[in-house]
Design a protein around this motif. Structure first.
Motif, mmCIF file in Angstrom:
data_model
loop_
_atom_site.group_PDB
_atom_site.id
_atom_site.type_symbol
_atom_site.label_atom_id
_atom_site.label_comp_id
_atom_site.label_asym_id
_atom_site.label_seq_id
_atom_site.Cartn_x
_atom_site.Cartn_y
_atom_site.Cartn_z
ATOM 1 N N THR A 168 0.825 -1.208 0.000
ATOM 2 C CA THR A 168 0.000 0.000 0.000
ATOM 3 C C THR A 168 0.859 1.259 0.000
ATOM 4 O OG1 THR A 168 -0.166 -0.248 2.416
ATOM 5 C CG2 THR A 168 -2.003 -1.056 1.090
ATOM 6 N N SER A 227 0.902 4.280 -2.685
ATOM 7 C CA SER A 227 0.792 5.667 -2.245
ATOM 8 C C SER A 227 1.921 6.529 -2.807
ATOM 9 C CB SER A 227 0.798 5.737 -0.713
ATOM 10 O OG SER A 227 0.540 7.041 -0.263
ATOM 11 N N ASP A 249 2.582 13.728 1.577
ATOM 12 C CA ASP A 249 2.248 12.309 1.604
ATOM 13 C C ASP A 249 3.352 11.469 0.963
ATOM 14 O OD1 ASP A 249 -0.106 10.270 2.020
ATOM 15 O OD2 ASP A 249 0.738 9.859 0.038
ATOM 16 N N SER A 288 4.996 8.354 2.796
ATOM 17 C CA SER A 288 4.824 7.027 2.194
ATOM 18 C C SER A 288 6.158 6.327 1.979
ATOM 19 C CB SER A 288 4.066 7.147 0.870
ATOM 20 O OG SER A 288 2.771 7.670 1.076
ATOM 21 N N THR A 333 -8.448 5.546 5.562
ATOM 22 C CA THR A 333 -7.052 5.550 5.990
ATOM 23 C C THR A 333 -6.909 5.474 7.504
ATOM 24 O OG1 THR A 333 -6.479 6.885 4.049
ATOM 25 C CG2 THR A 333 -4.871 6.808 5.846
ATOM 26 N N TRP A 334 -7.764 6.190 8.221
ATOM 27 C CA TRP A 334 -7.519 6.375 9.647
ATOM 28 C C TRP A 334 -8.523 5.714 10.573
ATOM 29 C CZ3 TRP A 334 -2.877 7.695 10.436
ATOM 30 C CH2 TRP A 334 -2.202 8.513 9.525
ATOM 31 N N PHE A 382 -3.477 0.028 6.137
ATOM 32 C CA PHE A 382 -4.251 1.162 5.639
ATOM 33 C C PHE A 382 -3.591 2.521 5.864
ATOM 34 C CE2 PHE A 382 -7.562 -1.990 5.433
ATOM 35 C CZ PHE A 382 -8.361 -1.564 4.387
ATOM 36 N N GLN A 421 -3.008 6.729 1.760
ATOM 37 C CA GLN A 421 -3.612 8.026 1.478
ATOM 38 C C GLN A 421 -3.245 8.572 0.102
ATOM 39 O OE1 GLN A 421 -5.606 9.981 3.927
ATOM 40 N NE2 GLN A 421 -6.145 10.961 2.005
#
Length: 429
Positions: free
Chosen positions: A17, A21, A65, A69, A269-270, A297, A301
């Motif tokens: 993931t 991202s 991000d 990431s 995501t959260w 997860f 984002q």
């Protein structure tokens, strides 16, 4: 204590993931830079525009991000080797470095809140370009300041330690007695005493305040657009000629879909990380399933942001071309064309459509205007018409449809359609 298989799963799964991202954020950055370069080359780009503000907010969010990431992609690698965690091969310095950028991801959250505020001010409050430009620096300072400030403070307080699958704010060693939860105020932690409290104070509290704010603002935008929709319907009835069926399209549903997409990306995501923290604080346990879902997860984002960023163009393409492809195939084809890896079929279609329209005009035939896709400019014009009282009354006696008022309204409608095409090429939802 997690088994070796569990440690491997929680160390490897987030890399997938996180990689998505990283690619998603990089693509978003590239698309925005490509669009700005193209417009500057054509000398049709104005830096001081609300369109520029929108793209700069998305650009800032994607840059933040991207850095987080990359840190999450490393998972257990930066963790000190002496901890015995699967894949750990780092030192305390590498652990602190990873945790610094992981904490800096709070800036991504704040950029989402700033973007929601931008939508609210432009659509609901009717702010003009000069007003938006004036507060834009504060939006960037606020967004970057939260992530950078809490990251620096956490570094100074030695809060950065391993949390199972990566390094972040935590007491070390894991499971030690923190002073806030000790009857006599003593601690057995070597580093990061009261780390669980700092997790909430430095991240989860501002995170969920932001989510709540985004939800409220997006609902406010939805309600405002719905109100404008009703006024547009009244305008349609009042100006019986030159009225397009596209004005009957439920635009408030489209803006609600875009708003829900952003909010949904937040929750996707959260949600699990917050549940995980609640369980830790309330029960004092570390359930592995929640740990795995949290690790999986948290890094996603950037990929979700790219999907939401391209969503307006995807909807526009599906509607215009009536594609029978599945969502993934159609979306990947769109991404490939936007990145220049595939030919853009829309350009050919547009030229063909323009050729047919031109032929129809030459033959004197009546053409039905194409449905405009929902863009921010549509709302700009709707709000402008509402503020200036340009909506025609339902009472036919109140307006002479053969007079100047009708001509002005028709001209305003044509401006909406023309400007909509302009904004469609600038990737503004």
């Amino acid at each position: 204590m997690a088994t070796l298989a569990q440690q491997k799963a929680v160390a490897i799964a987030p890399k997938i993931t996180a990689l998505f991202s990283v690619v998603g954020s990089a693509c978003t950055i590239f698309l925005i830079a490509k669009q700005r370069w193209k417009k500057k080359k054509e000398r049709s780009y104005r830096a001081n525009s609300s369109n520029g503000t929108y793209h700069r907010l998305i650009l800032g969010m994607s840059l933040c991000d991207f850095s987080a990431s990359v840190a999450w992609f490393c998972t257990t690698w930066p963790i000190p080797a002496e901890t015995g965690i699967y894949g750990a091969s780092g030192t305390q310095r590498t652990c602190s470095a990873q945790a610094f950028f992981a904490q800096f991801s709070l800036s991504t959250v704040m950029y989402n809140a700033s973007l929601a505020l931008y939508y609210f001010l432009v659509i609901v409050r009717g702010w003009k370009e000069d007003d938006v430009i004036r507060i834009e620096p504060y939006l960037h300072v606020h967004s970057v300041g939260w992530g950078l400030g809490t990251a620096v403070a956490s570094l100074a307080l030695t809060l950065f330690n391993q949390v199972g699958w990566d390094c972040w704010i935590s007491a070390a060693p894991l499971g030690c007695q923190e002073s806030w939860n000790s009857p006599d105020g003593t601690t057995t932690c070597v580093r990061g005493d009261n780390g669980s409290l700092y997790q909430w104070g430095f991240y989860y509290a501002p995170l969920w305040c932001s989510i709540l704010l985004v939800t409220i603002l997006m609902y406010w935008v939805y309600a405002s657009v719905r109100n404008q929709e009703k006024k547009m319907k009244a305008y349609e009835i009042g100006s019986s000629r030159h009225r397009n069926a596209s004005l009957k399209v439920s635009n408030h549903q489209r803006i609600a879909g875009q708003a829900l997409a952003y909010v949904g990306a937040f929750y996707a995501t959260w949600l699990f990380p917050t549940i995980f923290q609640i369980v830790i604080v309330s029960a004092g346990t570390f359930p592995y399933p929640l740990l795995f879902l949290t690790a999986l997860f948290v890094p996603i984002q950037g990929a979700l942001n790219l999907v939401v960023f391209l969503r307006p163009k995807y909807v526009r393409r599906r509607r215009r071309k009536d594609l029978a492809e599945c969502f993934l195939a159609a979306w990947l084809r769109l991404l490939g064309s936007e990145l220049g890896l595939l030919s853009n079929d829309d350009t050919t279609a547009d030229r063909s459509s323009n050729s047919k329209n031109q032929s129809g005009v030459e033959n004197g035939s009546k053409l039905k205007p194409a449905k405009p896709s929902f863009r921010l400019s549509y709302l700009f014009n709707a709000a402008r018409l509402s503020r200036h009282g340009s909506f025609v009354s339902r009472n036919p006696e109140s307006t002479d449809h053969n007079g100047d008022d009708h001509d002005a309204v028709v001209e305003s409608e044509e401006e909406v359609f023309q400007e909509e095409d302009h904004w469609a090429e600038n990737d503004v939802p």
